[in-house]
Design a protein around this motif. Structure first.
Motif, PDB file in Angstrom:
ATOM      1  N   GLY A 173       0.868  -1.342  -0.122  1.00 22.23           N
ATOM      2  CA  GLY A 173      -0.049   0.289   0.001  1.00 22.23           C
ATOM      3  C   GLY A 173       0.883   1.211   0.104  1.00 22.23           C
ATOM      4  N   GLY A 174       0.225   2.286  -0.045  1.00 21.80           N
ATOM      5  CA  GLY A 174       0.894   3.623   0.088  1.00 21.80           C
ATOM      6  C   GLY A 174       1.005   4.266  -1.166  1.00 21.80           C
ATOM      7  N   THR A 175       1.710   5.508  -1.431  1.00 17.80           N
ATOM      8  CA  THR A 175       1.951   5.956  -2.743  1.00 17.80           C
ATOM      9  C   THR A 175       3.407   6.518  -2.884  1.00 17.80           C
ATOM     10  OG1 THR A 175      -0.214   7.137  -2.649  1.00 17.80           O
ATOM     11  CG2 THR A 175       1.415   8.205  -3.921  1.00 17.80           C
ATOM     12  N   ILE A 176       3.985   6.148  -4.150  1.00 18.02           N
ATOM     13  CA  ILE A 176       5.232   6.672  -4.321  1.00 18.02           C
ATOM     14  C   ILE A 176       5.105   7.829  -5.338  1.00 18.02           C
ATOM     15  CG2 ILE A 176       5.969   4.747  -5.952  1.00 18.02           C
ATOM     16  CD1 ILE A 176       8.816   4.976  -5.046  1.00 18.02           C
ATOM     17  N   ARG A 177       6.044   8.916  -5.192  1.00 14.78           N
ATOM     18  CA  ARG A 177       5.997   9.980  -6.341  1.00 14.78           C
ATOM     19  C   ARG A 177       7.330  10.063  -6.949  1.00 14.78           C
ATOM     20  NH1 ARG A 177       4.339  13.496  -1.288  1.00 14.78           N
ATOM     21  NH2 ARG A 177       6.047  12.277  -0.690  1.00 14.78           N
ATOM     22  N   VAL A 178       7.100  10.003  -8.293  1.00 15.05           N
ATOM     23  CA  VAL A 178       8.336   9.629  -9.071  1.00 15.05           C
ATOM     24  C   VAL A 178       8.591  11.138 -10.136  1.00 15.05           C
ATOM     25  CG1 VAL A 178       9.556   8.239 -10.721  1.00 15.05           C
ATOM     26  CG2 VAL A 178       8.313   7.222  -8.911  1.00 15.05           C
ATOM     27  N   ALA A 179       9.625  11.433 -10.554  1.00 19.94           N
ATOM     28  CA  ALA A 179      10.022  12.427 -11.403  1.00 19.94           C
ATOM     29  C   ALA A 179      11.284  12.016 -12.330  1.00 19.94           C
ATOM     30  CB  ALA A 179      10.062  13.796 -10.887  1.00 19.94           C
ATOM     31  N   ALA A 180      11.440  12.248 -13.319  1.00 19.47           N
ATOM     32  CA  ALA A 180      12.372  12.163 -14.462  1.00 19.47           C
ATOM     33  C   ALA A 180      12.420  13.123 -15.468  1.00 19.47           C
ATOM     34  CB  ALA A 180      12.420  10.702 -14.866  1.00 19.47           C
ATOM     35  N   PHE A 181      13.451  13.411 -16.007  1.00 21.47           N
ATOM     36  CA  PHE A 181      13.653  14.163 -17.328  1.00 21.47           C
ATOM     37  C   PHE A 181      13.277  13.372 -18.458  1.00 21.47           C
ATOM     38  CE2 PHE A 181      17.983  12.632 -16.215  1.00 21.47           C
ATOM     39  CZ  PHE A 181      18.340  11.979 -17.400  1.00 21.47           C
ATOM     40  N   ALA A 182      13.101  13.809 -19.494  1.00 21.01           N
ATOM     41  CA  ALA A 182      12.410  13.339 -20.601  1.00 21.01           C
ATOM     42  C   ALA A 182      13.243  12.184 -21.413  1.00 21.01           C
ATOM     43  CB  ALA A 182      12.043  14.182 -21.725  1.00 21.01           C
ATOM     44  N   THR A 183      14.355  12.336 -21.199  1.00 16.23           N
ATOM     45  CA  THR A 183      15.187  11.147 -22.048  1.00 16.23           C
ATOM     46  C   THR A 183      15.280  10.003 -21.378  1.00 16.23           C
ATOM     47  OG1 THR A 183      16.671  12.870 -22.886  1.00 16.23           O
ATOM     48  CG2 THR A 183      17.310  10.656 -23.292  1.00 16.23           C
TER      49      THR A 183
END
Length: 302
Positions: free
Chosen positions: A91-101
């Motif tokens: 359970g829970g939430t994970i928040r992810v970010a990344a640059f386009a390439t």
């Protein structure tokens, strides 16, 4: 702060009608249960039970507290289950970010694998360039960001952050077909000193990276076109508007574009990291990091 174990005893006295039955539910003796209930009364400064030789009854205060105890203990049970679910990747939430390439080459496959392995965890993704992603991780609005730096340019502010290296990639020279040398082998940047240049991602320092690499080869590039994405860079190169440096992961097949390795090292590379908060020990973050590593290994082995 009220002791949940004592509240549980009071709730069970209300449900069963006796201290002995409540003690049996709690796995203790009746005497121990009676002592805990007396301690609860002292904590509150109120009588909760009316005791007699053969029975026990809740006072009005006891009935009010027993009602609240039921709701409080249910909430505590739910909180414990939620924490155990998160710790057990259920359970829970994970928040992810990344640059386009990174996103198109290996992060999306990594997220797909993570979702397949841990379907109960909610995934949230935002495309962010590194300069935008780092403060979001520090602020806690992103849990893991795939970021990059151009070495040896100056490093960003990494206070409160932890970075794990993922991939160190060389730069390639993208040239239009009409400027492609007869020998497709490694090229000297100096051979393109008089060519028009295209630079990408000026807001994140790529302009400086292009200038540094060219100056290391002995010339200042004439940057006629500045854009903000590698697909646009490659479209401009393919249309014959100039040449450009691109990281290896961005060097995807593009009509009209030839990619050349650089013969003499410029000292410029792109280092990719997984960036998290220094204090984050989330099992979900660790599991996602493994998925990212696996997906990247598959991408770079092709």
């Amino acid at each position: 702060m009220l002791d949940p174990r004592r509240l549980s005893l009071l709730r069970d006295v209300a449900a069963t009608g006796t201290i002995a039955a409540a003690a049996e539910r709690a796995g203790c003796t009746a005497a121990a249960a009676s002592q805990q209930l007396a301690a609860l009364e002292r904590d509150l400064g109120a009588a909760l039970l009316e005791r007699s030789a053969r029975s026990v009854r809740l006072t009005e205060a006891g009935r009010v507290l027993a009602d609240h105890a039921g709701r409080l203990l249910t909430s505590l049970d739910e909180a414990e289950r939620a924490v155990r679910d998160v710790a057990g990747l259920r359970g829970g939430t994970i928040r992810v970010a990344a640059f386009a390439t990174a996103g198109t080459s290996f992060v999306v496959p990594a997220l797909t694998a993570f979702r397949r392995r841990h379907p109960e965890i909610e995934l949230r993704f935002t495309e962010l360039e590194s300069a935008e992603a780092l403060p979001e991780v520090r602020a806690g609005t992103v849990d893991l960001a795939v970021t990059h730096e151009y070495i040896p340019l100056s490093r960003p502010d990494l206070r409160g952050l932890h970075q794990r290296p993922l991939y160190r990639e060389p730069m390639m020279l993208a040239v239009p077909r009409n400027l492609s040398p007869a020998d497709p082998g490694p090229a000297d940047l100096a051979d393109f000193a008089t060519s028009p240049w295209i630079a990408a991602l000026t807001s994140t320092g790529f302009q400086a990276a292009t200038e540094m690499a060219c100056r290391a080869a002995g010339f200042d590039p004439s940057v006629d076109i500045r854009v903000h994405s590698y697909p646009m860079v490659l479209s401009m190169v393919g249309a014959g508007f100039g040449v450009a440096l691109v990281p290896r992961l961005a060097a995807v097949p593009q009509r009209g574009v030839t990619y050349l390795a650089i013969r003499r090292p410029t000292g410029l590379i792109r280092q990719i990291y997984a960036t998290t908060r220094h204090t984050d020990r989330s099992p979900a973050v660790r599991a996602l990091f493994r998925c990212i590593n696996d997906a990247l290994a598959r991408t770079t082995s092709r």
